[in-house]
Design an enzyme around this catalytic site. Structure first.
Site, PDB file in Angstrom:
ATOM      1  N   ASN A   9       0.751  -1.274   0.035  1.00  0.00           N
ATOM      2  CA  ASN A   9      -0.053  -0.186  -0.004  1.00  0.00           C
ATOM      3  C   ASN A   9       0.877   1.343   0.060  1.00  0.00           C
ATOM      4  OD1 ASN A   9      -1.519   2.013   0.439  1.00  0.00           O
ATOM      5  ND2 ASN A   9      -2.463   1.525   2.541  1.00  0.00           N
ATOM      6  N   LYS A  11       0.124   4.145  -0.329  1.00  0.00           N
ATOM      7  CA  LYS A  11      -0.423   5.679   0.341  1.00  0.00           C
ATOM      8  C   LYS A  11      -0.232   6.561  -0.607  1.00  0.00           C
ATOM      9  CE  LYS A  11      -0.260   3.284   4.574  1.00  0.00           C
ATOM     10  NZ  LYS A  11      -0.066   3.225   6.254  1.00  0.00           N
ATOM     11  N   HIS A  97      -9.594   1.290   4.946  1.00  0.00           N
ATOM     12  CA  HIS A  97      -8.407   1.584   5.398  1.00  0.00           C
ATOM     13  C   HIS A  97      -8.538   2.451   6.721  1.00  0.00           C
ATOM     14  CE1 HIS A  97      -4.036   2.405   6.478  1.00  0.00           C
ATOM     15  NE2 HIS A  97      -3.849   1.487   5.983  1.00  0.00           N
ATOM     16  N   GLU A  99      -6.722   4.746   7.958  1.00  0.00           N
ATOM     17  CA  GLU A  99      -6.615   6.294   7.388  1.00  0.00           C
ATOM     18  C   GLU A  99      -7.863   6.723   6.899  1.00  0.00           C
ATOM     19  OE1 GLU A  99      -2.846   5.663   5.476  1.00  0.00           O
ATOM     20  OE2 GLU A  99      -1.861   5.152   7.405  1.00  0.00           O
ATOM     21  N   GLU A 169      -5.423  -4.591  10.295  1.00  0.00           N
ATOM     22  CA  GLU A 169      -4.230  -3.955  10.514  1.00  0.00           C
ATOM     23  C   GLU A 169      -4.801  -3.016  11.960  1.00  0.00           C
ATOM     24  OE1 GLU A 169      -2.348  -2.632   6.524  1.00  0.00           O
ATOM     25  OE2 GLU A 169      -4.294  -1.339   6.837  1.00  0.00           O
ATOM     26  N   GLY A 175       2.637   2.370  10.808  1.00  0.00           N
ATOM     27  CA  GLY A 175       3.473   3.536  10.641  1.00  0.00           C
ATOM     28  C   GLY A 175       4.190   3.455  11.917  1.00  0.00           C
ATOM     29  N   SER A 215       3.377  -2.096  10.377  1.00  0.00           N
ATOM     30  CA  SER A 215       4.866  -2.269  10.708  1.00  0.00           C
ATOM     31  C   SER A 215       5.398  -3.500  10.382  1.00  0.00           C
ATOM     32  CB  SER A 215       5.152  -1.927  12.108  1.00  0.00           C
ATOM     33  OG  SER A 215       4.725  -0.522  12.250  1.00  0.00           O
ATOM     34  N   GLY A 236       2.618  -1.111   4.168  1.00  0.00           N
ATOM     35  CA  GLY A 236       3.025   0.064   3.976  1.00  0.00           C
ATOM     36  C   GLY A 236       4.343   0.815   3.728  1.00  0.00           C
TER      37      GLY A 236
HETATM   38  P1  13P Z   1       3.003   0.456   7.744  1.00  0.00           P
HETATM   39  O1  13P Z   1       3.559  -0.963   6.987  1.00  0.00           O
HETATM   40  O2  13P Z   1       3.954   1.563   7.248  1.00  0.00           O
HETATM   41  O3  13P Z   1       2.951   0.206   8.978  1.00  0.00           O
HETATM   42  O4  13P Z   1       1.456   0.621   6.958  1.00  0.00           O
HETATM   43  C1  13P Z   1       0.659  -0.319   7.278  1.00  0.00           C
HETATM   44  C2  13P Z   1      -0.594  -0.164   6.369  1.00  0.00           C
HETATM   45  O5  13P Z   1      -1.371   0.802   6.626  1.00  0.00           O
HETATM   46  C3  13P Z   1      -0.967  -0.952   5.491  1.00  0.00           C
HETATM   47  O6  13P Z   1      -2.010  -0.499   4.731  1.00  0.00           O
END
Ligand code: 13P
Length: 252
Positions: A9, A11, A97, A99, A169, A175, A215, A236
């Protein structure tokens, strides 16, 4: 049959040129790997989809959008419909997601419309769920995630449900560099599968792929993926680094 999947992803990262370059590098390494049963997916910005579809071997790499409109078409300035995404050659769409739920106020009701439109247009939804830290701290994560599932994907027909992928997640791990332990991941993935089994029966529950996200990186992927109910990852930050992403794919 349940699939092993590693999905990136990206983003809101990479301009078009950077994105094409990244996708081409992933493509070179993935296509040079011995045949594997791991499905690799790249979740790119909308603006990159059509170009990236042309830049990779789509028999080895699937392409995903990171969102779609909750309407089929019409006067919704700035929105990108599921049909538009499909017409680029992309086959997947990340939906729900955290976010998007948090920063763009996506409710279960909105998500239900997006999931239906994605499926109607032949896209495979990668449906995200997961709890915030305050919920994990009170130990009520199972009830929280169950509620997310019951308000959305549990409403699908069994046939439509079979078309999607789930990504768990935990928001506190996204993150942050703080990954769920292997035990925490296995525990809640097994729980999610049990909720699906209750609703759709064992066969469908055994078939659905449940990815871990938060992560997940080159170092911890192997341990996470070794769990019986962890069928891969939604990645991510580490998906923006070619070598790390490839190592994660090799984590199986
Ligand atoms: P990270 O791998 O950066 O923690 O993000 C995970 C994520 O939100 C994937 O959709």
């Amino acid at each position: 049959m349940r699939k092993k999947i590693v999905a990136g992803n990206w983003k809101c990262n990479t301009n078009l040129q950077e994105g094409i370059e990244l996708a081409k590098k992933v493509n070179t390494l993935v296509t040079s790997m011995a045949a594997t049963d791991v499905v690799v997916v790249l979740g790119t910005p909308f603006t990159h989809l059509a170009k990236i579809v042309e830049s990779v071997n789509t028999a080895r790499i699937g392409i995903a959008a990171q969102n779609c409109a909750a309407e089929a078409k019409g006067a919704f300035t700035g929105e990108i419909s599921a049909e538009m995404i499909k017409s680029t050659g992309a086959d997947y769409v990340i939906l729900g997601h955290s976010e998007r739920r948090e920063y763009y106020a996506e409710t279960s009701e909105v998500l239900n419309r997006k999931i239906s439109l994605a499926i109607e247009n032949g896209l495979t939804p990668i449906y995200c769920c997961g709890e915030p830290l305050r919920i994990r701290e009170t130990g009520t994560q199972n009830a929280f995630v169950k509620n997310q599932l019951e308000e959305t994907i549990c409403n699908l027909s069994p046939d439509d449900f079979r078309k999607l992928i789930i990504a768990y997640e935990p928001i506190w791990a996204i993150g942050t560099g703080k990954t769920a332990t292997s035990e925490q991941a296995q525990e809640i993935h097994a729980f999610i599968r049990s909720v699906i089994a209750e609703k759709f029966g064992n066969e469908i529950a055994e078939d659905v792929s449940i990815l871990y996200g938060g992560s997940c990186n080159a170092k911890n992927a192997k341990e996470l993926f070794a769990n019986k109910d962890v069928d891969g990852g939604l990645i991510g930050g580490a998906s923006l680094k070619v070598e790390d992403f490839i190592q994660i794919i090799n984590g199986f």
